[in-house]
Design a protein around this motif. Structure first.
Motif, PDB file in Angstrom:
ATOM      1  N   TYR A   1      41.201  39.553  49.905  1.00  0.00           N
ATOM      2  CA  TYR A   1      41.426  39.497  48.459  1.00  0.00           C
ATOM      3  C   TYR A   1      41.752  40.898  47.944  1.00  0.00           C
ATOM      4  CZ  TYR A   1      40.566  38.501  43.514  1.00  0.00           C
ATOM      5  OH  TYR A   1      40.701  38.363  42.158  1.00  0.00           O
TER       6      TYR A   1
ATOM      7  N   ALA B   1      42.624  44.522  38.892  1.00  0.00           N
ATOM      8  CA  ALA B   1      43.291  43.320  38.388  1.00  0.00           C
ATOM      9  C   ALA B   1      43.765  43.526  36.956  1.00  0.00           C
ATOM     10  CB  ALA B   1      42.337  42.131  38.477  1.00  0.00           C
TER      11      ALA B   1
ATOM     12  N   VAL C   1      38.167  38.348  39.713  1.00  0.00           N
ATOM     13  CA  VAL C   1      37.520  37.658  40.827  1.00  0.00           C
ATOM     14  C   VAL C   1      36.853  36.384  40.315  1.00  0.00           C
ATOM     15  CG1 VAL C   1      35.760  37.829  42.621  1.00  0.00           C
ATOM     16  CG2 VAL C   1      37.091  39.854  41.998  1.00  0.00           C
ATOM     17  N   GLU C   2      37.102  35.273  40.980  1.00  0.00           N
ATOM     18  CA  GLU C   2      36.543  34.001  40.543  1.00  0.00           C
ATOM     19  C   GLU C   2      35.017  34.015  40.629  1.00  0.00           C
ATOM     20  OE1 GLU C   2      40.375  33.114  42.895  1.00  0.00           O
ATOM     21  OE2 GLU C   2      38.637  34.459  43.019  1.00  0.00           O
TER      22      GLU C   2
ATOM     23  N   LEU D   1      35.565  42.180  49.682  1.00  0.00           N
ATOM     24  CA  LEU D   1      36.320  40.955  49.937  1.00  0.00           C
ATOM     25  C   LEU D   1      37.681  41.392  50.461  1.00  0.00           C
ATOM     26  CD1 LEU D   1      35.355  39.210  46.601  1.00  0.00           C
ATOM     27  CD2 LEU D   1      34.654  38.438  48.866  1.00  0.00           C
TER      28      LEU D   1
ATOM     29  N   ARG E   1      33.654  33.177  44.056  1.00  0.00           N
ATOM     30  CA  ARG E   1      33.833  34.224  45.057  1.00  0.00           C
ATOM     31  C   ARG E   1      32.806  35.345  44.842  1.00  0.00           C
ATOM     32  NH1 ARG E   1      38.908  34.822  47.799  1.00  0.00           N
ATOM     33  NH2 ARG E   1      39.951  33.811  46.041  1.00  0.00           N
ATOM     34  N   ASP E   2      32.602  35.692  43.590  1.00  0.00           N
ATOM     35  CA  ASP E   2      31.614  36.719  43.237  1.00  0.00           C
ATOM     36  C   ASP E   2      30.219  36.295  43.689  1.00  0.00           C
ATOM     37  OD1 ASP E   2      30.135  38.737  42.074  1.00  0.00           O
ATOM     38  OD2 ASP E   2      30.402  38.041  40.027  1.00  0.00           O
TER      39      ASP E   2
ATOM     40  N   LEU F   1      37.398  45.502  41.867  1.00  0.00           N
ATOM     41  CA  LEU F   1      38.546  44.614  41.976  1.00  0.00           C
ATOM     42  C   LEU F   1      39.015  44.135  40.607  1.00  0.00           C
ATOM     43  CD1 LEU F   1      37.364  42.586  45.076  1.00  0.00           C
ATOM     44  CD2 LEU F   1      39.231  44.237  45.012  1.00  0.00           C
ATOM     45  N   ASN F   2      38.080  43.871  39.706  1.00  0.00           N
ATOM     46  CA  ASN F   2      38.457  43.440  38.364  1.00  0.00           C
ATOM     47  C   ASN F   2      39.164  44.551  37.609  1.00  0.00           C
ATOM     48  OD1 ASN F   2      37.452  40.854  38.707  1.00  0.00           O
ATOM     49  ND2 ASN F   2      35.461  41.316  37.799  1.00  0.00           N
TER      50      ASN F   2
ATOM     51  N   GLU G   1      45.298  41.958  48.623  1.00  0.00           N
ATOM     52  CA  GLU G   1      46.239  41.325  47.709  1.00  0.00           C
ATOM     53  C   GLU G   1      46.266  42.021  46.354  1.00  0.00           C
ATOM     54  OE1 GLU G   1      47.368  36.920  45.874  1.00  0.00           O
ATOM     55  OE2 GLU G   1      45.464  37.213  46.916  1.00  0.00           O
ATOM     56  N   VAL G   2      45.087  42.242  45.776  1.00  0.00           N
ATOM     57  CA  VAL G   2      45.069  42.810  44.424  1.00  0.00           C
ATOM     58  C   VAL G   2      45.520  44.274  44.440  1.00  0.00           C
ATOM     59  CG1 VAL G   2      42.639  43.536  44.398  1.00  0.00           C
ATOM     60  CG2 VAL G   2      43.745  42.870  42.269  1.00  0.00           C
TER      61      VAL G   2
ATOM     62  N   CYS H   1      33.200  43.706  42.997  1.00  0.00           N
ATOM     63  CA  CYS H   1      33.854  42.879  41.986  1.00  0.00           C
ATOM     64  C   CYS H   1      34.237  43.700  40.765  1.00  0.00           C
ATOM     65  CB  CYS H   1      32.959  41.701  41.607  1.00  0.00           C
ATOM     66  SG  CYS H   1      32.830  40.464  42.929  1.00  0.00           S
TER      67      CYS H   1
END
Length: 258
Positions: free
Chosen positions: A132, A193, A201-202, A129, A205-206, A189-190, A135-136, A186
């Motif tokens: 996204y 985060a 990740v919402e 992603l 989105r996932d 990214l998590n 950003e993270v 994900c």
């Protein structure tokens, strides 16, 4: 009509092959992911698309010899071979290097251990992603630079890298795919985060990613035109509304056919 050889069968190679099969005499795909004996016809309307193994030799007259032994006289060769990481402007006294498209050493695809936090990379991984991720990753870097978050020691980061490389090798993943996230994005990214107190990740989105991969595999010809994610779109717009990112009710946009 021409005989076309396409080198590469990932996103660009697959799309271009299907598109030009509508007007070409024959299309032959050379795929590094295919076994050396691969030779199979792919289902396209014109019945003129073949999947091969890698190319063994190419000759000036356009003759292409595949590793499966097949020989094709190509009018055109299309290279869909991806990108290589290259940083000619970066001088680190040989600390950083690119080996078979692996940028190393790089902790979690972001920090160069011995040069952290002064040197970091944003947006290096592929198959994710992307915006996204930018950003993270940026939030993690800024948290480290501000002193709010502390990185592990150089030795700990290098040990983590060593374990990561060993795991990848044990799974048979080529070095050139080190920065390919894919379905593990994900989880990655998590993890980042969590380092900087950013939300995970919402769900929508996932699931867009999960369903997208499945749709691509199940219906490669129509995956862009047919989808089953209206529930996820509604969930996303409800999320945007809660965050005051939109000023109208999501149902109005969905009912209008997007």
């Amino acid at each position: 009509c021409q005989v076309v050889v396409v080198i590469g069968n990932f996103a660009s190679g697959a799309d271009i092959s299907r598109d030009i099969s509508k007007v070409a005499k024959e299309v032959h795909i050379a795929s590094r992911a295919s076994g050396p004996d691969t030779f199979e016809k792919r289902p396209v309307p014109n019945n003129n698309l073949w999947m091969h193994s890698e190319i063994d030799t190419a000759h000036e007259d356009g003759t292409i010899v595949f590793k499966n032994g097949r020989v094709v006289k190509a009018d055109t060769i299309v290279h869909c071979t991806g990108y290589k990481y290259y940083f000619p402007f970066l001088e680190t006294n040989n600390y950083m290097r690119v080996d078979d498209n692996r940028v190393e050493p790089l902790y979690k695809h972001v920090f160069a251990p011995a040069l952290a936090p002064g040197l970091s990379f944003i947006g290096l991984p592929a198959m994710g992603l992307q915006f996204y991720m930018f950003e993270v990753q940026s939030k993690w870097v800024s948290a480290v630079l501000s002193g709010r978050v502390t990185l592990p020691s150089v030795d700990e980061m290098m040990e983590d890298l060593k374990l990561s490389y060993e795991t990848q090798e044990a799974l048979g993943i080529p070095k050139r795919y080190t920065h390919k996230l894919g379905k593990s994005q994900c989880e990655y990214l998590n993890w980042i985060a969590d380092q900087c107190g950013f939300p995970h990740v919402e769900h929508w989105r996932d699931q867009e990613v999960t369903r997208g991969y499945k749709r691509l595999g199940d219906q490669p010809e129509t995956f862009r035109d047919e989808w089953d994610d209206d529930d996820l779109m509604e969930e996303a717009y409800e999320d945007f509304a809660r965050q005051n990112l939109i000023t109208f009710h999501p149902s109005r946009f969905l009912e209008s056919g997007r």
